[in-house]
Design a protein around this motif. Structure first.
Motif, short mmCIF file in Angstrom:
data_model
loop_
_atom_site.label_atom_id
_atom_site.label_comp_id
_atom_site.label_asym_id
_atom_site.label_seq_id
_atom_site.Cartn_x
_atom_site.Cartn_y
_atom_site.Cartn_z
N ASP A 28 0.80 -1.22 0.00
CA ASP A 28 0.00 0.00 0.00
C ASP A 28 0.84 1.28 0.00
O ASP A 28 0.56 2.22 0.74
CB ASP A 28 -0.96 -0.02 1.19
CG ASP A 28 -2.16 0.89 0.97
OD1 ASP A 28 -2.82 0.72 -0.08
OD2 ASP A 28 -2.40 1.78 1.80
N GLY A 29 1.88 1.32 -0.80
CA GLY A 29 2.73 2.50 -0.90
C GLY A 29 3.86 2.55 0.11
O GLY A 29 4.71 3.43 0.05
N PHE A 30 3.88 1.63 1.06
CA PHE A 30 4.94 1.55 2.06
C PHE A 30 6.04 0.62 1.57
O PHE A 30 5.79 -0.29 0.78
CB PHE A 30 4.41 0.98 3.39
CG PHE A 30 3.51 1.90 4.14
CD1 PHE A 30 4.01 2.73 5.13
CD2 PHE A 30 2.15 1.93 3.86
CE1 PHE A 30 3.17 3.57 5.83
CE2 PHE A 30 1.30 2.78 4.55
CZ PHE A 30 1.80 3.60 5.54
N LEU A 106 -4.17 -1.71 9.53
CA LEU A 106 -3.95 -2.61 10.65
C LEU A 106 -5.27 -2.77 11.40
O LEU A 106 -5.65 -1.92 12.19
CB LEU A 106 -2.85 -2.07 11.55
CG LEU A 106 -2.32 -2.98 12.64
CD1 LEU A 106 -2.04 -4.38 12.14
CD2 LEU A 106 -1.06 -2.39 13.22
N LYS A 107 -5.96 -3.84 11.10
CA LYS A 107 -7.30 -4.10 11.64
C LYS A 107 -7.21 -4.88 12.95
O LYS A 107 -6.37 -5.76 13.10
CB LYS A 107 -8.13 -4.93 10.67
CG LYS A 107 -8.20 -4.38 9.26
CD LYS A 107 -9.34 -3.46 9.12
CE LYS A 107 -9.50 -3.07 7.66
NZ LYS A 107 -9.80 -1.72 7.45
N THR A 108 -8.14 -4.56 13.86
CA THR A 108 -8.32 -5.36 15.06
C THR A 108 -9.34 -6.44 14.73
O THR A 108 -10.42 -6.14 14.22
CB THR A 108 -8.84 -4.50 16.23
OG1 THR A 108 -7.86 -3.49 16.50
CG2 THR A 108 -9.07 -5.35 17.47
N VAL A 109 -9.00 -7.68 14.98
CA VAL A 109 -9.91 -8.80 14.77
C VAL A 109 -10.46 -9.16 16.15
O VAL A 109 -9.72 -9.65 17.00
CB VAL A 109 -9.19 -10.01 14.12
CG1 VAL A 109 -10.17 -11.15 13.92
CG2 VAL A 109 -8.53 -9.59 12.81
N GLN A 110 -11.74 -8.88 16.34
CA GLN A 110 -12.35 -9.07 17.65
C GLN A 110 -12.12 -10.47 18.21
O GLN A 110 -12.26 -11.46 17.50
CB GLN A 110 -13.86 -8.80 17.58
CG GLN A 110 -14.20 -7.35 17.32
CD GLN A 110 -13.67 -6.41 18.39
OE1 GLN A 110 -13.72 -6.71 19.58
NE2 GLN A 110 -13.13 -5.28 17.97
N CYS A 112 -9.55 -12.01 18.82
CA CYS A 112 -8.46 -12.78 18.21
C CYS A 112 -7.15 -12.02 18.29
O CYS A 112 -6.28 -12.37 19.07
CB CYS A 112 -8.80 -13.12 16.76
SG CYS A 112 -7.50 -14.09 15.97
N GLY A 113 -7.00 -11.01 17.46
CA GLY A 113 -5.74 -10.29 17.40
C GLY A 113 -5.78 -9.20 16.37
O GLY A 113 -6.68 -8.36 16.38
N TYR A 114 -4.87 -9.28 15.40
CA TYR A 114 -4.72 -8.21 14.43
C TYR A 114 -4.47 -8.78 13.04
O TYR A 114 -3.99 -9.90 12.89
CB TYR A 114 -3.55 -7.29 14.82
CG TYR A 114 -3.76 -6.70 16.18
CD1 TYR A 114 -4.55 -5.57 16.35
CD2 TYR A 114 -3.22 -7.30 17.31
CE1 TYR A 114 -4.78 -5.04 17.61
CE2 TYR A 114 -3.45 -6.79 18.58
CZ TYR A 114 -4.23 -5.66 18.71
OH TYR A 114 -4.46 -5.15 19.95
N CYS A 115 -4.77 -7.96 12.03
CA CYS A 115 -4.58 -8.36 10.65
C CYS A 115 -4.08 -7.15 9.86
O CYS A 115 -4.65 -6.06 9.96
CB CYS A 115 -5.90 -8.86 10.06
SG CYS A 115 -5.83 -9.25 8.31
N LEU A 116 -3.02 -7.35 9.09
CA LEU A 116 -2.56 -6.32 8.16
C LEU A 116 -3.35 -6.52 6.88
O LEU A 116 -3.16 -7.52 6.17
CB LEU A 116 -1.06 -6.44 7.91
CG LEU A 116 -0.48 -5.39 6.96
CD1 LEU A 116 -0.64 -3.99 7.54
CD2 LEU A 116 0.98 -5.68 6.68
N ASP A 117 -4.28 -5.61 6.62
CA ASP A 117 -5.20 -5.73 5.50
C ASP A 117 -4.61 -5.04 4.27
O ASP A 117 -4.99 -3.92 3.92
CB ASP A 117 -6.55 -5.12 5.88
CG ASP A 117 -7.63 -5.39 4.85
OD1 ASP A 117 -7.47 -6.32 4.05
OD2 ASP A 117 -8.63 -4.65 4.85
N ALA A 118 -3.65 -5.71 3.65
CA ALA A 118 -2.98 -5.15 2.48
C ALA A 118 -2.39 -6.28 1.65
O ALA A 118 -2.06 -7.34 2.18
CB ALA A 118 -1.86 -4.20 2.91
N GLU A 119 -2.27 -6.03 0.36
CA GLU A 119 -1.53 -6.95 -0.49
C GLU A 119 -0.06 -6.67 -0.27
O GLU A 119 0.37 -5.53 -0.30
CB GLU A 119 -1.91 -6.76 -1.95
CG GLU A 119 -3.30 -7.29 -2.26
CD GLU A 119 -3.56 -7.35 -3.74
OE1 GLU A 119 -2.61 -7.59 -4.52
OE2 GLU A 119 -4.71 -7.15 -4.11
#
Length: 126
Positions: A28-30, A106-110, A112-119
């Motif tokens: 995502d540009g990073f 960087l999504k919070t997964v209720q 559970c934990g976390y998810c980096l929502d990016a290709e």
């Protein structure tokens, strides 16, 4: 110019998977250069995450698109230590701050934990 390599997401990652590679993660540009421990934002600002925050980022990049539990993060980043969830929370907060306008990646997964929502793609250095 080096080609991009798709990165498979393993089902579970342990501390041994957090070894550095000589490559750059693109999302995502990073650009995150593991060898130099440098995160470059789309606006060109380059940041050096703290060591534990960097390990959390490495794990999230390797598991992009999948939930990573707090337990997995604790086991991988603080193996054998008796640290609490606050350590994970602090690293996630630092990453969101570093992502700036794109903190929503960087999504919070209720429960559970976390998810980096990016290709995510990986490019070898060199």
């Amino acid at each position: 110019m080096a080609s991009l390599v798709a990165v498979p997401s393993p089902a579970r990652v342990g501390p041994q998977a957090l070894t550095r590679s000589l490559g750059v993660w693109l999302f995502d540009g990073f650009a995150y250069d593991e060898g130099r421990a440098l995160l470059t934002r789309p606006d060109g600002l380059a940041l050096m995450p703290r060591p534990k925050t960097e390990l959390v980022l490495m794990l999230l990049l390797r598991r992009a698109g999948s939930a990573v539990s707090r337990t997995e993060l604790l086991d991988a980043v603080w193996p054998g230590s008796d640290v609490g969830d606050d350590n994970v929370t602090q690293c996630i907060t630092e990453l969101r701050r570093a992502f700036g306008e794109r903190a929503g990646l960087l999504k919070t997964v209720q429960r559970c934990g976390y998810c980096l929502d990016a290709e995510v793609a990986w490019r070898p250095s060199g």
